[in-house]
Design a protein around this motif. Structure first.
Motif: not given
Ligand code: NAP
Length: 285
Positions: A34-36, A69-71, A93-95, A117-120, A122-124
């Protein structure tokens, strides 16, 4: 075999971690976020070969992985699909899987739902890690009409990142993760709230002392309940039915323990604890 060209949409912790490992295995990776500023950072960190906010970049990808994000997954799939080449495989990759698969599966013939099924915590993009998925489960949720060639592409992805493949129907995935991940977040949050109960001065004194005494046992049992509220909320919203079923079953187990203690039925309580002691190693070492 020709290297697989991969597109990653959403360069956060999961998308970025996939990017690192796929590039390390020789796959050209194009990122869209989303963000450059995120796209620039992903290129700088070496997560992707190139990145930008334009979905047109995905046109040459053999595999596109939705990692937002899942939504937003279904809405993003709708925006991405017009830019895919006709042979491209699409995955997410939605949970939670049932609502995502129901939403995206009818839109693209080569879609396969997935959940690494692995994650941190932290986000971003800065939270992305190398080798995050090594040895970890990667669940895929094909439907009876899923193209076997698309499943083979997912299998290649899972092999490249050295994860462990499991296949199941979307609702079975959602019920299983409710039991071992989503439900425990609520149960652990309830534990933290209970430990902090301070309805009157005596209870407040007990809570204050409990905070001083809390140690490794409380650290283990409260960890997931003290995590990011957004994640717990997301689990409840998107996996509502399985979450409710799990919490009701948990309440029934607690009621059984309460009844045994109230009636001083120590045999029943002991049997229950012997059973849970024997069962736990089936879930975790
Ligand atoms: P995250 O770190 O917040 O990453 C999601 C990224 O999506 C953000 O960095 C954002 O990047 C980008 N984004 C948001 N809206 C967008 C849009 N409209 N178009 C393009 N990019 C967009 O989240 P995450 O933990 O990686 O989770 C992502 C997915 O993985 C979710 O569906 C979650 O269910 C799944 N998952 C998570 C985990 C976990 O433990 N975290 C494990 C397994 C699966 P910008 O910086 O560009 O806004």
């Amino acid at each position: 075999m020709k290297p697989m060209r991969v597109g990653i949409v959403g360069l956060g912790s999961i998308g970025g971690s996939l990017g690192y490992d796929l590039r390390d295995r020789g796959c050209p990776v194009v990122g869209v976020s989303r963000k450059s500023s995120t796209c620039e950072r992903a290129v700088e960190l070496g997560i992707v070969n190139e990145a930008g906010c334009e979905l047109e970049r995905l046109g040459t990808a053999d595999l596109v992985i939705l990692c937002t994000p899942i939504g937003k997954l279904e809405a993003i799939a709708r925006q991405v699909i017009p830019h895919l080449n006709s042979e491209a495989v699409l995955t997410d990759v939605g949970s939670v899987k049932a609502p995502i698969v129901a939403g995206i599966d009818p839109l693209w013939p080569r879609f396969v739902g997935g959940h690494p099924m692995a994650g941190t915590h932290e986000s971003g993009v800065e939270a992305a890690q190398r080798s995050l998925f090594v040895g970890r489960p990667y669940v895929i949720t094909p439907t009876p009409k899923t193209d076997p060639e698309a499943i083979a592409v997912l299998d290649r992805l899972i092999t490249l990142i050295q994860a462990q493949r499991y296949d199941c129907a979307p609702p079975i995935h959602d019920q299983a993760v409710a039991r071992i991940s989503h439900g425990p977040v609520m149960i652990s949050a309830a534990l933290v709230a209970m430990a902090n109960a301070q309805g009157n001065a005596d209870e407040a004194a007990v809570a204050a002392l409990a905070k001083q005494l809390a140690s490794s046992g409380f650290r283990d049992t409260s960890r997931v309940g003290g995590g990011n509220p957004e994640l717990g909320l997301m689990m409840a919203q998107y996996n509502r039915d399985a979450m409710l079923h799990c919490l009701q079953a948990y309440r029934a187990e607690l009621d059984g323990a309460i009844a045994a203690i109230e009636s001083e039925n120590w045999d029943a309580l002991n049997q229950w604890l012997i059973q849970t002691q024997g069962t736990r190693p089936d879930f975790v070492d």
